[in-house]
Design a protein around this motif. Structure first.
Motif, mmCIF file in Angstrom:
data_model
loop_
_atom_site.group_PDB
_atom_site.id
_atom_site.type_symbol
_atom_site.label_atom_id
_atom_site.label_comp_id
_atom_site.label_asym_id
_atom_site.label_seq_id
_atom_site.Cartn_x
_atom_site.Cartn_y
_atom_site.Cartn_z
ATOM 1 N N ASN A 144 0.818 -1.201 0.016
ATOM 2 C CA ASN A 144 0.022 0.051 -0.011
ATOM 3 C C ASN A 144 0.893 1.123 -0.016
ATOM 4 O O ASN A 144 0.507 2.108 0.769
ATOM 5 N N ASP A 145 1.642 1.204 -0.875
ATOM 6 C CA ASP A 145 2.991 2.373 -0.778
ATOM 7 C C ASP A 145 2.637 3.037 -2.203
ATOM 8 O O ASP A 145 3.479 3.169 -2.979
ATOM 9 N N GLU A 146 1.209 3.453 -2.478
ATOM 10 C CA GLU A 146 1.277 3.905 -3.803
ATOM 11 C C GLU A 146 0.670 5.482 -3.798
ATOM 12 O O GLU A 146 0.378 5.923 -2.578
ATOM 13 N N LEU A 147 0.893 5.895 -5.055
ATOM 14 C CA LEU A 147 0.690 7.539 -4.986
ATOM 15 C C LEU A 147 -0.784 7.716 -5.428
ATOM 16 O O LEU A 147 -1.392 6.803 -5.861
ATOM 17 N N PRO A 148 -1.335 8.881 -4.924
ATOM 18 C CA PRO A 148 -2.613 8.911 -5.135
ATOM 19 C C PRO A 148 -3.030 9.109 -6.557
ATOM 20 O O PRO A 148 -2.046 9.742 -7.225
ATOM 21 N N GLU A 149 -4.138 8.905 -7.205
ATOM 22 C CA GLU A 149 -4.293 9.045 -8.685
ATOM 23 C C GLU A 149 -4.380 10.802 -8.786
ATOM 24 O O GLU A 149 -5.093 11.399 -8.066
ATOM 25 N N LEU A 150 -3.812 11.343 -9.699
ATOM 26 C CA LEU A 150 -3.919 12.706 -9.854
ATOM 27 C C LEU A 150 -4.824 12.848 -11.513
ATOM 28 O O LEU A 150 -4.462 12.162 -12.398
ATOM 29 N N ILE A 151 -5.884 13.575 -11.337
ATOM 30 C CA ILE A 151 -6.890 13.538 -12.331
ATOM 31 C C ILE A 151 -6.753 14.810 -12.946
ATOM 32 O O ILE A 151 -6.897 15.845 -12.176
ATOM 33 N N VAL A 152 -6.434 15.032 -14.173
ATOM 34 C CA VAL A 152 -6.098 16.359 -14.617
ATOM 35 C C VAL A 152 -7.463 16.517 -15.782
ATOM 36 O O VAL A 152 -7.555 15.583 -16.640
ATOM 37 N N ARG A 153 -7.978 17.613 -15.857
ATOM 38 C CA ARG A 153 -9.180 18.199 -16.746
ATOM 39 C C ARG A 153 -9.154 19.293 -17.064
ATOM 40 O O ARG A 153 -8.584 20.196 -16.238
ATOM 41 N N GLU A 154 -9.755 19.674 -18.258
ATOM 42 C CA GLU A 154 -9.792 20.984 -18.448
ATOM 43 C C GLU A 154 -10.946 21.649 -17.723
ATOM 44 O O GLU A 154 -12.049 21.236 -17.844
ATOM 45 N N MET A 155 -10.639 22.877 -17.267
ATOM 46 C CA MET A 155 -11.937 23.380 -16.596
ATOM 47 C C MET A 155 -12.889 24.199 -17.468
ATOM 48 O O MET A 155 -12.420 24.698 -18.432
ATOM 49 N N LEU A 156 -14.311 24.267 -17.061
ATOM 50 C CA LEU A 156 -15.092 25.014 -17.789
ATOM 51 C C LEU A 156 -14.938 26.539 -17.502
ATOM 52 O O LEU A 156 -14.577 26.779 -16.410
ATOM 53 N N GLN A 157 -15.575 27.351 -18.502
ATOM 54 C CA GLN A 157 -15.474 28.648 -18.484
ATOM 55 C C GLN A 157 -16.006 29.179 -17.081
ATOM 56 O O GLN A 157 -15.611 30.133 -16.307
ATOM 57 N N GLU A 158 -17.167 28.463 -16.765
ATOM 58 C CA GLU A 158 -17.980 28.981 -15.620
ATOM 59 C C GLU A 158 -17.123 28.546 -14.393
ATOM 60 O O GLU A 158 -17.102 29.481 -13.389
ATOM 61 N N GLU A 159 -16.332 27.433 -14.441
ATOM 62 C CA GLU A 159 -15.541 27.145 -13.350
ATOM 63 C C GLU A 159 -14.295 28.231 -13.011
ATOM 64 O O GLU A 159 -14.182 28.632 -11.808
ATOM 65 N N ILE A 160 -13.755 28.656 -14.122
ATOM 66 C CA ILE A 160 -12.968 29.562 -14.096
ATOM 67 C C ILE A 160 -13.477 30.844 -13.411
ATOM 68 O O ILE A 160 -12.718 31.546 -12.783
ATOM 69 N N ASP A 161 -14.433 31.250 -13.997
ATOM 70 C CA ASP A 161 -14.926 32.725 -13.464
ATOM 71 C C ASP A 161 -15.269 32.513 -11.991
ATOM 72 O O ASP A 161 -15.130 33.525 -11.298
ATOM 73 N N GLU A 162 -15.831 31.485 -11.570
ATOM 74 C CA GLU A 162 -16.069 31.317 -10.279
ATOM 75 C C GLU A 162 -14.800 31.312 -9.482
ATOM 76 O O GLU A 162 -15.003 32.043 -8.240
ATOM 77 N N ILE A 163 -13.799 30.533 -9.722
ATOM 78 C CA ILE A 163 -12.503 30.869 -9.103
ATOM 79 C C ILE A 163 -12.192 32.417 -8.983
ATOM 80 O O ILE A 163 -11.570 33.128 -8.135
ATOM 81 N N LYS A 164 -11.959 33.013 -10.036
ATOM 82 C CA LYS A 164 -11.785 34.455 -10.586
ATOM 83 C C LYS A 164 -12.439 35.343 -9.319
ATOM 84 O O LYS A 164 -11.998 36.153 -8.624
ATOM 85 N N ALA A 165 -13.916 35.083 -9.172
ATOM 86 C CA ALA A 165 -14.682 35.736 -8.317
ATOM 87 C C ALA A 165 -14.406 35.551 -6.906
ATOM 88 O O ALA A 165 -14.365 36.478 -6.218
ATOM 89 N N GLU A 166 -14.035 34.460 -6.526
ATOM 90 C CA GLU A 166 -13.441 34.209 -5.241
ATOM 91 C C GLU A 166 -12.249 34.769 -4.976
ATOM 92 O O GLU A 166 -12.255 35.278 -3.806
ATOM 93 N N GLN A 167 -11.386 34.835 -5.856
ATOM 94 C CA GLN A 167 -9.752 35.317 -5.696
ATOM 95 C C GLN A 167 -10.098 36.846 -5.477
ATOM 96 O O GLN A 167 -9.700 37.772 -4.680
ATOM 97 N N LYS A 168 -11.087 37.780 -6.309
ATOM 98 C CA LYS A 168 -11.574 38.967 -6.051
ATOM 99 C C LYS A 168 -12.186 39.326 -4.763
ATOM 100 O O LYS A 168 -11.656 40.363 -4.167
ATOM 101 N N SER A 169 -12.934 38.602 -4.321
ATOM 102 C CA SER A 169 -13.635 38.644 -2.978
ATOM 103 C C SER A 169 -12.553 38.568 -1.952
ATOM 104 O O SER A 169 -12.692 39.481 -1.057
ATOM 105 N N ILE A 170 -11.479 37.978 -2.078
ATOM 106 C CA ILE A 170 -10.662 37.741 -1.013
ATOM 107 C C ILE A 170 -9.585 38.877 -1.055
ATOM 108 O O ILE A 170 -9.264 39.429 0.011
#
Length: 173
Positions: A144-170
């Motif tokens: 059980n000495d395994e690395l966790p699975e890394l899942i890479v996917r392209e983000m949707l524009q909505e998700e990017i806008d949501e993250i940017k909004a969060e960063q602006k509010s911070i």
């Protein structure tokens, strides 16, 4: 009743000594079971006698070979080879890592960089496992000495806008 020819008796005895059942031998030579058993008793051959002797001979030879200097020398060569390959792999990974850009130009490049980093991490893990196993000769490998699975996917524009909004509010807070 006709006497069994000597060459047939010899083959019957060889099959019995090799471990064939009396029924199989009688069928092979079209002899009765009692005739085959009689041939066996007259010769004093035990069923499977040769097979047991051969197995014992090769078991002893295997034990002797495992304790030999030849095996130790081969294990030493393999260990040195593993260490050399691990070192070469690490050198190449360092070169690859140094050539990856720090800031991706776009999302596709970011995905490629993430995949490259994942591959480098996996290679380093395998290299470390090889080194650990090399220095723990005779010990059980860690489970059980395994690395966790890394899942890479392209983000949707909505998700990017949501993250940017969060960063602006911070930042504005």
């Amino acid at each position: 009743m006709a006497k069994t020819p000597p060459h047939i008796e010899g083959e019957v005895l060889a099959m019995i000594a090799a471990g064939y059942s009396l029924a199989a031998v009688s069928s092979q030579f079209s002899l009765s079971y009692h005739t085959v058993r009689g041939i066996q008793k007259r010769a004093g051959i035990k069923s499977g006698e040769i097979k047991k002797q051969v197995i014992l001979k090769y078991q002893n030879a295997l034990k002797d070979s495992l304790a030999s200097d030849f095996i130790r020398e081969k294990a030493s060569v393999l260990l040195m080879d593993d260490l050399a390959l691990s070192s070469k792999l690490r050198s190449k990974l360092h070169v690859l890592l140094d050539n990856l850009p720090d800031a991706p130009k776009d999302m596709k490049e970011a995905v490629l960089i993430a995949r490259s980093l994942s591959a480098i991490t996996t290679s380093l893990k395998l290299s470390n496992d090889t080194l650990r196993a090399s220095f723990k000769l005779g010990e059980e490998p860690e489970l059980n000495d395994e690395l966790p699975e890394l899942i890479v996917r392209e983000m949707l524009q909505e998700e990017i806008d949501e993250i940017k909004a969060e960063q602006k509010s911070i930042v504005n807070a």
